[in-house]
Design a protein around this motif. Structure first.
Motif, PDB file in Angstrom:
ATOM      1  N   GLU A  15      24.254  58.758 131.403  1.00  0.00           N
ATOM      2  CA  GLU A  15      25.647  58.708 131.861  1.00  0.00           C
ATOM      3  C   GLU A  15      26.024  57.305 132.325  1.00  0.00           C
ATOM      4  O   GLU A  15      27.130  56.818 132.042  1.00  0.00           O
ATOM      5  N   LEU A  16      25.101  56.628 132.999  1.00  0.00           N
ATOM      6  CA  LEU A  16      25.373  55.280 133.476  1.00  0.00           C
ATOM      7  C   LEU A  16      25.570  54.320 132.304  1.00  0.00           C
ATOM      8  O   LEU A  16      26.479  53.475 132.327  1.00  0.00           O
ATOM      9  N   SER A  17      24.773  54.435 131.294  1.00  0.00           N
ATOM     10  CA  SER A  17      24.926  53.581 130.107  1.00  0.00           C
ATOM     11  C   SER A  17      26.285  53.788 129.454  1.00  0.00           C
ATOM     12  O   SER A  17      26.952  52.830 129.041  1.00  0.00           O
ATOM     13  N   LYS A  18      26.708  55.049 129.367  1.00  0.00           N
ATOM     14  CA  LYS A  18      28.012  55.366 128.776  1.00  0.00           C
ATOM     15  C   LYS A  18      29.140  54.747 129.605  1.00  0.00           C
ATOM     16  O   LYS A  18      30.083  54.149 129.062  1.00  0.00           O
ATOM     17  N   LEU A  19      29.048  54.869 130.923  1.00  0.00           N
ATOM     18  CA  LEU A  19      30.083  54.327 131.792  1.00  0.00           C
ATOM     19  C   LEU A  19      30.132  52.805 131.732  1.00  0.00           C
ATOM     20  O   LEU A  19      31.217  52.205 131.782  1.00  0.00           O
ATOM     21  N   LYS A  20      28.987  52.165 131.618  1.00  0.00           N
ATOM     22  CA  LYS A  20      28.970  50.698 131.548  1.00  0.00           C
ATOM     23  C   LYS A  20      29.607  50.201 130.259  1.00  0.00           C
ATOM     24  O   LYS A  20      30.254  49.139 130.244  1.00  0.00           O
ATOM     25  N   ARG A  21      29.457  50.945 129.176  1.00  0.00           N
ATOM     26  CA  ARG A  21      30.135  50.571 127.936  1.00  0.00           C
ATOM     27  C   ARG A  21      31.651  50.709 128.104  1.00  0.00           C
ATOM     28  O   ARG A  21      32.416  49.858 127.641  1.00  0.00           O
ATOM     29  N   LEU A  22      32.066  51.767 128.781  1.00  0.00           N
ATOM     30  CA  LEU A  22      33.493  51.969 129.046  1.00  0.00           C
ATOM     31  C   LEU A  22      34.022  50.883 129.979  1.00  0.00           C
ATOM     32  O   LEU A  22      35.126  50.351 129.781  1.00  0.00           O
ATOM     33  N   TYR A  23      33.236  50.534 130.976  1.00  0.00           N
ATOM     34  CA  TYR A  23      33.599  49.481 131.918  1.00  0.00           C
ATOM     35  C   TYR A  23      33.800  48.147 131.192  1.00  0.00           C
ATOM     36  O   TYR A  23      34.730  47.392 131.494  1.00  0.00           O
ATOM     37  N   THR A 409      38.026  54.708 139.097  1.00  0.00           N
ATOM     38  CA  THR A 409      37.188  55.912 138.979  1.00  0.00           C
ATOM     39  C   THR A 409      35.893  55.621 138.224  1.00  0.00           C
ATOM     40  O   THR A 409      34.845  56.183 138.543  1.00  0.00           O
ATOM     41  N   ILE A 410      35.980  54.744 137.228  1.00  0.00           N
ATOM     42  CA  ILE A 410      34.762  54.358 136.498  1.00  0.00           C
ATOM     43  C   ILE A 410      33.801  53.642 137.441  1.00  0.00           C
ATOM     44  O   ILE A 410      32.589  53.906 137.446  1.00  0.00           O
ATOM     45  N   CYS A 411      34.347  52.751 138.276  1.00  0.00           N
ATOM     46  CA  CYS A 411      33.504  52.001 139.218  1.00  0.00           C
ATOM     47  C   CYS A 411      32.896  52.922 140.277  1.00  0.00           C
ATOM     48  O   CYS A 411      31.741  52.722 140.688  1.00  0.00           O
ATOM     49  N   ILE A 412      33.652  53.908 140.732  1.00  0.00           N
ATOM     50  CA  ILE A 412      33.113  54.888 141.687  1.00  0.00           C
ATOM     51  C   ILE A 412      31.928  55.611 141.073  1.00  0.00           C
ATOM     52  O   ILE A 412      30.868  55.781 141.710  1.00  0.00           O
ATOM     53  N   ARG A 413      32.066  56.005 139.836  1.00  0.00           N
ATOM     54  CA  ARG A 413      31.001  56.773 139.166  1.00  0.00           C
ATOM     55  C   ARG A 413      29.784  55.898 138.870  1.00  0.00           C
ATOM     56  O   ARG A 413      28.638  56.329 139.022  1.00  0.00           O
ATOM     57  N   ILE A 414      30.047  54.644 138.472  1.00  0.00           N
ATOM     58  CA  ILE A 414      28.917  53.724 138.230  1.00  0.00           C
ATOM     59  C   ILE A 414      28.128  53.507 139.516  1.00  0.00           C
ATOM     60  O   ILE A 414      26.888  53.586 139.534  1.00  0.00           O
ATOM     61  N   ALA A 415      28.835  53.221 140.614  1.00  0.00           N
ATOM     62  CA  ALA A 415      28.153  52.965 141.883  1.00  0.00           C
ATOM     63  C   ALA A 415      27.369  54.184 142.350  1.00  0.00           C
ATOM     64  O   ALA A 415      26.259  54.051 142.887  1.00  0.00           O
ATOM     65  N   ALA A 416      27.936  55.367 142.166  1.00  0.00           N
ATOM     66  CA  ALA A 416      27.240  56.597 142.575  1.00  0.00           C
ATOM     67  C   ALA A 416      25.940  56.776 141.799  1.00  0.00           C
ATOM     68  O   ALA A 416      24.894  57.126 142.381  1.00  0.00           O
ATOM     69  N   LEU A 417      25.995  56.531 140.503  1.00  0.00           N
ATOM     70  CA  LEU A 417      24.789  56.675 139.688  1.00  0.00           C
ATOM     71  C   LEU A 417      23.776  55.580 140.009  1.00  0.00           C
ATOM     72  O   LEU A 417      22.562  55.840 140.072  1.00  0.00           O
ATOM     73  N   GLU A 418      24.240  54.364 140.200  1.00  0.00           N
ATOM     74  CA  GLU A 418      23.323  53.279 140.558  1.00  0.00           C
ATOM     75  C   GLU A 418      22.613  53.595 141.874  1.00  0.00           C
ATOM     76  O   GLU A 418      21.411  53.306 142.030  1.00  0.00           O
ATOM     77  N   LYS A 419      23.339  54.173 142.811  1.00  0.00           N
ATOM     78  CA  LYS A 419      22.707  54.538 144.077  1.00  0.00           C
ATOM     79  C   LYS A 419      21.634  55.597 143.869  1.00  0.00           C
ATOM     80  O   LYS A 419      20.527  55.500 144.439  1.00  0.00           O
TER      81      LYS A 419
END
Length: 424
Positions: A15-23, A409-419
């Motif tokens: 999921e994090l990889s997918k979000l980083k591509r979107l970011y 919202t993308i940044c919120i989700r990225i930070a949550a997964l990174e944590k």
């Protein structure tokens, strides 16, 4: 959308990889959007342009507003703000363009000279302290920081301040006052309950000159038909024999022009006379031409309320858009964020996982969206949980706001997964 906190590590990584591509697609847009402060947008500023067409600058009784005099403000301006703030005209000082400047002056006055009920100037006290709602307004905190006060944090609740904590702190005679934004508080958007106002008025304080700085900045800034308001703090203090306690502020900064509005202070008549006495060496009068322009344009409180309906028509869709996008993109991801849904004011408080706020703000900045610094709503800019971000939806257009909110919202989700994955 799956709950991030219940995913396996492999699912989180995917999921994090997918979000980083979107970011990255947002970074490629080279955005330049600013949501760092609660500024009115150009469409809001345009609403008041007709006010500048005033040609006759003679006020009532033939007073020429272009000349010196009337430090306390034009009589009609005092009546106007008295109606707006629910006090008597003799309890009003009409000032310049900034209520923040007037609050700074009041703290300065207490520090240099004290007030009429002060045993001595605050600067002569061994220690001075001030109570700060958290999260709260950074500019308030900065004033008392500048004068060397120790800042005491008190949590906000939907009913206002945690009054049990406030009543405990004011038993210390070095605690000289408290900052309050009572209606649609900055940044949570909460309005003080009747019980909170009464307890502030009635509480016994060790300092005889304890002051409530009552910054009613958003008293007419409604976003819904539910027009919230508080009890009259001056009247409640008067009932409790504490009429010297409140110093109330209001301005037209986010009603007309932030750099060219009119501000006012309301207080007991004794306080007003004392303040005017000490203002006299500083200036002869504030800008009465601007006072007159505002009074002629609005006429009375109802005129202001009618005008604010035009602001609401611009702002309400923006707040609803941000709340809708947060709900759609974040709500189903588990307990990674929640946010306030104010009925008025200028801000939304976003609460994220502990330790994630700075990372989210930095991610947004790297993609071209500037938010208020994480921690800004706390004394000295330090949020011990690193979990709060103030969202200011007012300045961007709806299209810009949609882009910024989606990125957020993308940044919120990225930070949550990174944590969860211990990436920071």
């Amino acid at each position: 959308m799956a709950d991030y906190l219940k995913m396996s590590k492999a699912e989180q990584e995917q999921e994090l990889s997918k979000l980083k591509r979107l970011y990255q697609t947002y970074q490629d847009k080279q955005l330049k959007l600013d949501m760092s402060r609660g500024k009115p947008c150009p469409q809001q500023l345009d609403l008041s342009m007709d006010m500048l067409k005033l040609s006759d600058y003679h006020a009532e009784d033939g007073i020429d507003s272009r000349n010196y005099g009337l430090l306390e403000g034009l009589p009609e301006a005092r009546r106007f703000f008295a109606e707006l703030m629910d006090v008597q005209p003799q309890e009003i000082i009409v000032g310049g363009n900034s209520s923040l400047n007037m609050m700074y002056y009041l703290i300065d006055l207490g520090y240099r000279k004290g007030f009429a009920d002060s045993p001595c100037p605050w600067s002569q006290e061994k220690t001075i302290k001030f109570i700060c709602p958290v999260p709260g307004y950074d500019r308030h905190f900065r004033i008392t920081e500048y004068y060397g006060f120790e800042l005491l944090s008190v949590p906000m609740t939907p009913a206002g301040l945690d009054m049990d904590k406030v009543e405990e702190l004011v038993q210390d005679s070095s605690v000289k006052g408290i900052w309050c934004v009572p209606v649609y508080s900055n940044p949570d958007g909460y309005t003080y309950s009747d019980d909170t106002v009464r307890r502030l008025a009635q509480m016994k304080t060790a300092a005889p000159d304890f002051k409530i700085i009552w910054d009613n900045a958003y008293c007419v800034h409604h976003l819904t038909d539910d027009q919230e308001q508080t009890l009259n703090i001056l009247e409640e203090c008067r009932k409790a024999n504490h009429e010297m306690r409140p110093l109330m502020q209001c301005s037209t900064s986010k009603i007309t022009f932030p750099g060219a509005g009119v501000a006012a202070v309301a207080a007991s008549e004794k306080n007003v006379n004392y303040i005017l006495k000490h203002m006299t060496p500083m200036l002869i009068s504030y800008d009465k031409m601007n006072q007159l322009r505002h009074i002629r344009y609005f006429k009375n409180k109802q005129g202001v309320l009618n005008h604010m309906q035009k602001h609401r028509a611009i702002l309400q869709p923006k707040f609803e858009l941000v709340e809708q996008i947060l709900e759609q993109e974040v709500a189903d991801c588990g307990d990674i964020a929640w946010w306030t849904k104010p009925n008025g004011g200028y801000f939304i408080s976003l609460y994220v996982q502990q330790g994630c706020a700075k990372r989210i703000v930095e991610l947004c900045k790297q993609a071209g969206v500037v938010l208020t610094d994480a921690g800004a709503a706390y004394p000295k800019g330090y949020d011990p949980q690193d979990h709060h971000i103030r969202i200011a939806p007012t300045l961007p257009s709806l299209q810009e706001l949609e882009t910024a909110a989606q990125l957020l919202t993308i940044c919120i989700r990225i930070a949550a997964l990174e944590k969860q994955l211990n990436h920071f």
